[in-house]
Scaffold this active site. Structure first.
Site, PDB file in Angstrom:
ATOM      1  N   ASP A  71       0.863  -1.178   0.000  1.00 16.26           N
ATOM      2  CA  ASP A  71       0.000   0.000   0.000  1.00 16.26           C
ATOM      3  C   ASP A  71       0.901   1.229   0.000  1.00 16.26           C
ATOM      4  OD1 ASP A  71       0.930  -0.739   2.487  1.00 16.26           O
ATOM      5  OD2 ASP A  71      -1.052  -1.109   3.323  1.00 16.26           O
ATOM      6  N   GLU A 130      -5.808   3.103   3.502  1.00 13.90           N
ATOM      7  CA  GLU A 130      -6.431   3.637   4.739  1.00 13.90           C
ATOM      8  C   GLU A 130      -7.836   4.155   4.460  1.00 13.90           C
ATOM      9  OE1 GLU A 130      -5.197   3.224   7.580  1.00 13.90           O
ATOM     10  OE2 GLU A 130      -3.063   2.898   7.258  1.00 13.90           O
TER      11      GLU A 130
HETATM   12  C1  LIG Z   1      -3.496  -2.045   9.300  1.00 13.65           C
HETATM   13  C2  LIG Z   1      -4.427  -0.936   9.573  1.00 13.65           C
HETATM   14  O1  LIG Z   1      -4.219  -0.187  10.522  1.00 13.65           O
HETATM   15  N1  LIG Z   1      -5.451  -0.768   8.735  1.00 13.65           N
HETATM   16  C3  LIG Z   1      -6.504   0.199   8.932  1.00 13.65           C
HETATM   17  C4  LIG Z   1      -7.515   0.076   7.823  1.00 13.65           C
HETATM   18  C5  LIG Z   1      -8.577   1.150   7.853  1.00 13.65           C
HETATM   19  C6  LIG Z   1      -9.889   0.709   7.303  1.00 13.65           C
HETATM   20  C7  LIG Z   1     -10.936   1.792   7.229  1.00 13.65           C
HETATM   21  N2  LIG Z   1     -10.504   3.025   6.684  1.00 13.65           N
HETATM   22  C8  LIG Z   1     -11.551   2.006   8.616  1.00 13.65           C
HETATM   23  O2  LIG Z   1     -11.196   2.966   9.283  1.00 13.65           O
HETATM   24  O3  LIG Z   1     -12.408   1.226   8.977  1.00 13.65           O
HETATM   25  C9  LIG Z   1      -7.162  -0.035  10.286  1.00 13.65           C
HETATM   26  O4  LIG Z   1      -7.651   0.959  10.873  1.00 13.65           O
HETATM   27  O5  LIG Z   1      -7.223  -1.186  10.778  1.00 13.65           O
END
Ligand SMILES: CC(=O)N[C@@H](CCC[C@H](N)C(=O)O)C(=O)O
Length: 374
Positions: A71, A130
């Site tokens: 990413d 993200e």
């Molecule tokens: C690995 C990590 O920290 N990923 C993020 C992915 C975000 C998903 C989405 N934008 C949300 O906020 O639900 C995480 O917050 O887990």
């Protein structure tokens, strides 16, 4: 090898950009690829702000392709690391390690150009992990499908593990996620005449408190779920009753059915808030990510490879983090793993300082696995 991994990571670290705005990041990736002077071995395509890199194998009759996905976006966080190479983009930071993931990808490409395997390798620089999510539209794109791989892998840095430790498991690794955005609209007014208004700061406060009971009272204790509200805004001044409020959060569940239950409960609470505060509410579940589910065969191949290479390996538990890499794994066999970077501050923290020694370890681990025949 010519690529300086630490300087490359620091260059990415200086220019964090939010989802689908990664223009400088894309230019840096393309410039670095050009510096490899790989000739015929490499084909490069852009897709939105992402980049796809196809490394031709040495046996043209072998058309199978392995892939590594990174990413590339940053987060809206004001950096507090004190680094002399800290973010030049006010309010944005690479606080989730995507600067590491990208640098490892470039290091892997350089290594594969110098010593290619028989099969082809695709390296995917995917925007907007993200949010709002780049994986799903990329999977549907003609650019991706022309080079669609047969197996795919990705890594995520893990602050809680010692540098270079690999942690993974067969089956579920990351949760299903859904964003949550709620707009409340009532009637503003003078602070001294509350009976003539519908106060949306009070309505939002009730709602945020009420939904804390969803996990404890609506979800089977044997399932796992998270309801987090990360941001509440509302009102205009301390002595004016707020006409509007906005609530922003994220929902997590290990089972998609549990996610449906959480969403039903949130909507039910909101109907109650509309009735009791005589206000209007709009709800938007934003982007939703499918769980990261590691396929059995490639994951056990990777675990065997780590063991035979004497890499420090942990068979870990699932995490409530989310990743749109889950969409790749829904369609293509593969797996994801954590790579330890030993940082006191965690992911999404303004003081997140991953250990740069993990960079060359990541390149080593990913290159070695990508080169293995399959
Ligand atoms: C690995 C990590 O920290 N990923 C993020 C992915 C975000 C998903 C989405 N934008 C949300 O906020 O639900 C995480 O917050 O887990």
């Amino acid at each position: 090898m010519g690529l300086d991994l630490i300087q490359t990571r620091r260059s990415f670290h200086r220019i964090p950009e939010l989802g689908f705005q990664e223009h400088k990041t894309q230019a840096l990736i393309l410039n670095t690829l050009e510096s490899f002077s790989a000739g015929e071995r490499l084909s490069i395509k852009t897709w939105k702000t992402g980049v796809l890199v196809f490394i031709r194998g040495t046996q043209p009759e072998n058309h199978k392709t392995k892939a590594y996905r990174t990413d590339i976006d940053g987060l809206p966080i004001q950096e507090e690391t004190g680094y002399d190479f800290c973010s030049e983009h006010e309010g944005n930071m690479h606080a989730c390690g995507h600067d590491f993931h990208m640098t490892i990808a470039l290091g892997v490409i350089e290594r594969l150009i110098a010593d290619p395997p028989e099969h082809n390798v695709l390296v995917i620089f995917q925007p907007a992990e993200e949010g709002p999510g780049g994986a799903l539209p990329m999977l549907k794109s003609s650019e991706f499908n022309e080079w669609r791989p047969d197996e795919i892998m990705a890594l995520h840095v893990a602050p809680e593990y010692p540098t270079g430790t690999i942690a993974t498991r067969e089956g579920l690794l990351f949760a299903n996620t859904s964003e949550l955005f709620i707009d409340l609209k009532g009637k503003g007014g003078h602070a001294a005449y509350p009976h003539l208004s519908n106060d949306m700061v009070v309505a939002a406060s009730h709602f945020v408190t009420q939904i804390q009971s969803i996990v404890s009272r609506r979800i089977d204790p044997l399932d796992s779920a998270v309801v987090t509200i990360g941001k509440v805004t509302g009102g205009t001044k301390q002595n004016i009753i707020a006409e509007t409020a906005r609530i922003e959060g994220t929902l997590r569940a290990l089972d998609p059915k549990t996610m449906d239950q959480i969403k039903r409960s949130i909507k039910a609470h909101l109907v109650g808030i509309e009735a009791s505060f005589e206000c209007d509410a709009e709800i938007d579940f934003g982007s939703n990510y499918y769980q990261v589910y590691n396929h059995s065969q490639p994951t056990s191949d990777f675990i065997d490879y780590c063991r035979s290479s004497n890499y420090p390996l942990v068979i870990c538990k699932e995490a409530m983090t989310g990743e749109d890499f889950g969409y790749f794994l829904k369609d293509i066999p593969g797996f994801m793993f954590w790579l330890g970077v030993d940082s006191e501050a965690g992911l999404h923290a303004a003081k997140f300082k991953p250990d740069e020694n993990a960079l060359h370890m990541g390149v080593e681990i990913v290159t070695g696995y990508l080169k293995k025949a399959f």
